[in-house]
Design an enzyme around this catalytic site. Sequence first.
Site, PDB file in Angstrom:
ATOM      1  N   ASN A 173      62.941 -16.075  -8.593  1.00  0.00           N
ATOM      2  CA  ASN A 173      63.271 -17.265  -9.360  1.00  0.00           C
ATOM      3  C   ASN A 173      64.480 -18.009  -8.825  1.00  0.00           C
ATOM      4  OD1 ASN A 173      61.195 -17.549 -11.212  1.00  0.00           O
ATOM      5  ND2 ASN A 173      61.994 -15.903 -12.471  1.00  0.00           N
ATOM      6  N   SER A 213      63.986 -12.859 -16.097  1.00  0.00           N
ATOM      7  CA  SER A 213      64.007 -13.370 -14.727  1.00  0.00           C
ATOM      8  C   SER A 213      65.282 -14.133 -14.429  1.00  0.00           C
ATOM      9  CB  SER A 213      62.798 -14.280 -14.486  1.00  0.00           C
ATOM     10  OG  SER A 213      62.764 -15.315 -15.440  1.00  0.00           O
ATOM     11  N   HIS A 256      61.458  -6.961 -13.449  1.00  0.00           N
ATOM     12  CA  HIS A 256      60.875  -8.303 -13.510  1.00  0.00           C
ATOM     13  C   HIS A 256      59.523  -8.311 -12.808  1.00  0.00           C
ATOM     14  CE1 HIS A 256      60.588 -12.635 -12.006  1.00  0.00           C
ATOM     15  NE2 HIS A 256      60.244 -12.623 -13.283  1.00  0.00           N
ATOM     16  N   GLU A 268      60.595  -6.790  -9.417  1.00  0.00           N
ATOM     17  CA  GLU A 268      61.989  -6.809  -8.972  1.00  0.00           C
ATOM     18  C   GLU A 268      62.775  -5.841  -9.858  1.00  0.00           C
ATOM     19  OE1 GLU A 268      62.795 -11.228  -7.258  1.00  0.00           O
ATOM     20  OE2 GLU A 268      62.522 -11.101  -9.419  1.00  0.00           O
TER      21      GLU A 268
END
Length: 291
Positions: A191, A120, A141, A153
């Site tokens: 994130n 991440s 991710h 992601e």
Amino acid sequence: MTTIQTVGVAGAGTMGAGIAIVAARAGFRTIVFDTRQGALDRARTQTEAFLKKSEERGKLPAGAAAAALARWEGTTDLAGLAGCDIVIEAVFEDLSVKHDLFGKLNEICPESTIFASNTSTISITEIAGGSGRPDRFVGMHFCLPAQLMKLIEMSPGLATSEETFRTAWAFAEAMGQKPVATQDTPGFILNYFLIPFNNDAIRLVEQGVAEPADIDIAIKTALGYPMGPLELLDLVGMDTQKLLCEAMHGLTHEPRAACPPLVRRMIAANRLGKKTGQGFHAYGDTRMFGA
């Protein structure tokens, strides 16, 4: 285009166990690797409890839990991943650890095997550089908890081939997930916002502004989040949060991404979160979230 039939998951922690559930539930043969037999046993127990609960709640048809479990295998031998069409890495957020893992996998797996990282924070291009096959490497991710959240992601590295990205994207959809395309930048989408946001919540506790339960209630009630930030941190684990902060802060130098001192103190006290029964909240059991 490579056809994905057998999925490897490297790492049987919270994230790896969730990813394995997603793959096995979707009909893929799923092989989970971890160096620790105890981690595999725990992941298997948690997976069984989660799938059975899903069936009881009507989220899976009768018999689906047993069928998914039959597709789930665990191994402490990395060579057990040799027959996988894709291997998804879910180990510590440490570039050297990931390079070591993928370097070994590159010797074990056939050229056709796609490598993916659930990182991440660390650059996909940097991880791919130590994989021996940067053209067949992609970032995937999963959003925690993977077994409940649909988002993935998808991030190509600089050398990722279009065919690899298309295959991984189709695989994400075949698992019933929702892929979104991101560039190879620190934190991707989630994130980039979430690590500083969660750290802000930790600092509210440090400063005595409010109790963890009240912070979580405020965020869930006002913003409509399904989990409060401190509940999510307990699921992630303080040890993982420390690694995420160090990786993100090291790349961006964003002050809000720096690891709060309270996290280090909680690690020292073994208050890692749900997996140890105590974090910002206390837990009567360590079952997987949603089980």
